[in-house]
Design a protein around this motif. Structure first.
Motif, PDB file in Angstrom:
ATOM      1  N   ALA A   9       0.836  -1.197   0.000  1.00  0.00           N
ATOM      2  CA  ALA A   9       0.000   0.000   0.000  1.00  0.00           C
ATOM      3  C   ALA A   9       0.872   1.248   0.000  1.00  0.00           C
ATOM      4  O   ALA A   9       0.649   2.195   0.743  1.00  0.00           O
ATOM      5  CB  ALA A   9      -0.924  -0.009   1.204  1.00  0.00           C
ATOM      6  N   GLN A  10       1.911   1.240  -0.807  1.00  0.00           N
ATOM      7  CA  GLN A  10       2.820   2.354  -1.019  1.00  0.00           C
ATOM      8  C   GLN A  10       3.190   2.355  -2.496  1.00  0.00           C
ATOM      9  O   GLN A  10       3.060   1.329  -3.175  1.00  0.00           O
ATOM     10  CB  GLN A  10       4.082   2.207  -0.159  1.00  0.00           C
ATOM     11  CG  GLN A  10       3.842   2.327   1.333  1.00  0.00           C
ATOM     12  CD  GLN A  10       3.536   3.749   1.777  1.00  0.00           C
ATOM     13  OE1 GLN A  10       3.804   4.704   1.072  1.00  0.00           O
ATOM     14  NE2 GLN A  10       2.961   3.875   2.957  1.00  0.00           N
ATOM     15  N   GLN A  65       1.112   6.355   3.993  1.00  0.00           N
ATOM     16  CA  GLN A  65       0.089   6.149   2.965  1.00  0.00           C
ATOM     17  C   GLN A  65      -0.635   7.433   2.560  1.00  0.00           C
ATOM     18  O   GLN A  65      -1.638   7.381   1.855  1.00  0.00           O
ATOM     19  CB  GLN A  65      -0.946   5.098   3.412  1.00  0.00           C
ATOM     20  CG  GLN A  65      -0.337   3.736   3.689  1.00  0.00           C
ATOM     21  CD  GLN A  65      -1.365   2.701   4.071  1.00  0.00           C
ATOM     22  OE1 GLN A  65      -2.571   2.922   3.984  1.00  0.00           O
ATOM     23  NE2 GLN A  65      -0.897   1.546   4.507  1.00  0.00           N
ATOM     24  N   GLN A 119      -2.686   8.714  -4.890  1.00  0.00           N
ATOM     25  CA  GLN A 119      -3.406   8.543  -3.628  1.00  0.00           C
ATOM     26  C   GLN A 119      -4.550   7.550  -3.793  1.00  0.00           C
ATOM     27  O   GLN A 119      -4.787   6.711  -2.903  1.00  0.00           O
ATOM     28  CB  GLN A 119      -3.937   9.884  -3.135  1.00  0.00           C
ATOM     29  CG  GLN A 119      -4.607   9.805  -1.765  1.00  0.00           C
ATOM     30  CD  GLN A 119      -3.615   9.476  -0.659  1.00  0.00           C
ATOM     31  OE1 GLN A 119      -2.724  10.261  -0.361  1.00  0.00           O
ATOM     32  NE2 GLN A 119      -3.767   8.302  -0.041  1.00  0.00           N
ATOM     33  N   ILE A 122      -3.131   4.042  -3.775  1.00  0.00           N
ATOM     34  CA  ILE A 122      -2.751   3.647  -2.420  1.00  0.00           C
ATOM     35  C   ILE A 122      -3.989   3.293  -1.598  1.00  0.00           C
ATOM     36  O   ILE A 122      -4.027   2.276  -0.894  1.00  0.00           O
ATOM     37  CB  ILE A 122      -1.951   4.763  -1.744  1.00  0.00           C
ATOM     38  CG1 ILE A 122      -0.568   4.904  -2.391  1.00  0.00           C
ATOM     39  CG2 ILE A 122      -1.795   4.502  -0.247  1.00  0.00           C
ATOM     40  CD1 ILE A 122       0.214   6.104  -1.917  1.00  0.00           C
ATOM     41  N   ASP A 123      -5.022   4.122  -1.685  1.00  0.00           N
ATOM     42  CA  ASP A 123      -6.238   3.885  -0.908  1.00  0.00           C
ATOM     43  C   ASP A 123      -6.905   2.576  -1.295  1.00  0.00           C
ATOM     44  O   ASP A 123      -7.372   1.816  -0.435  1.00  0.00           O
ATOM     45  CB  ASP A 123      -7.216   5.044  -1.085  1.00  0.00           C
ATOM     46  CG  ASP A 123      -6.737   6.325  -0.433  1.00  0.00           C
ATOM     47  OD1 ASP A 123      -5.801   6.261   0.390  1.00  0.00           O
ATOM     48  OD2 ASP A 123      -7.288   7.395  -0.757  1.00  0.00           O
ATOM     49  N   SER A 126      -4.739  -0.487  -0.177  1.00  0.00           N
ATOM     50  CA  SER A 126      -4.683  -0.705   1.268  1.00  0.00           C
ATOM     51  C   SER A 126      -5.984  -1.262   1.820  1.00  0.00           C
ATOM     52  O   SER A 126      -5.979  -1.953   2.847  1.00  0.00           O
ATOM     53  CB  SER A 126      -4.334   0.597   1.994  1.00  0.00           C
ATOM     54  OG  SER A 126      -5.327   1.575   1.780  1.00  0.00           O
TER      55      SER A 126
END
Length: 224
Positions: A9-10, A65, A119, A122-123, A126
């Motif tokens: 999640a990066q 994150q 972003q 990533i969201d 994750s």
């Protein structure tokens, strides 16, 4: 629906080739995501049109994150007045656009149009199961706009690399979803990179699709 455990999640280094279809016109573009060290990252999109290169480039920081936009550039060789040089001045909560000499007031967690995409990836990576109805404030064309992103569900997408398992999303501006919306497919097992995107506007559909890509040094292949 769940994201495979090996997906971080990066951001990860990425290079990809995309094919865009606008009516009878087909264009080929590239995207690169690379680390600049110390949590700083760079993403660049570029496409050649009539022997001229159109590009957009963003620098951002990722901490826990959360993406923090630093600078965004759009180079328009056809109309230089439409180019963009946007710096985020976080101490003063403003975004300064140097070409048009405009300043936009901002608040924390505001993005440029490219770092917003990072972003979103990533969201989704994750917490794909818990992702839904999320809003992202974005500085675009000298204005602060809000993009709403809703979950549609899981979908398999046929690509030149094989069948890719994706997470299907819909993006629109609240109150304007009947005028324009973007449908997005992110690769579930490949760092949630963009696999396909469709622009729906005025009863027309324009599409962009990934034809080849490399994530963290590994070539993307079909999941099925």
């Amino acid at each position: 629906m769940s994201v495979s455990s090996h997906v971080a999640a990066q951001p990860q280094a990425f290079s990809g080739v995309y094919e865009a279809h606008y009516g009878l016109l087909t264009l080929t573009g590239r995207q690169q995501v690379k680390s600049l060290g110390e949590d700083r990252w760079n993403i660049i999109n570029f496409v050649d049109i009539l022997a001229l290169e159109v590009s957009e480039n963003a620098t951002f920081i990722v901490t826990d994150q959360q993406v923090s936009s630093q600078r965004y550039e759009f180079v328009n060789p056809f109309r230089k007045s439409r180019s963009v040089e946007l710096d985020f001045d976080w101490p003063n909560l403003q975004a300064v656009e140097h070409v048009a000499n405009e300043t936009t007031k901002i608040k924390p967690a505001v993005f440029d149009t490219l770092s917003y995409q990072m972003q979103l990836q990533i969201d989704v990576c994750s917490d794909a199961e818990g992702f839904n109805d999320k809003q992202y404030p974005v500085v675009d064309s000298g204005r602060l706009k809000t993009y709403q992103v809703d979950m549609i569900g899981a979908a398999d997408v046929e690509t030149e690399m094989g069948m890719i398992e994706t997470i299907n999303l819909r993006q629109y501006r609240p109150g304007k979803q009947h005028e324009k919306q973007i449908v997005i497919w992110l690769a579930k097992n490949w760092q949630c990179v963009l696999v396909r995107m469709e622009f729906h506007e005025d009863d027309e559909i324009y599409s962009v699709q990934l034809t080849e890509g490399v994530v963290a040094g590994e070539a993307i292949t079909g999941d099925k």
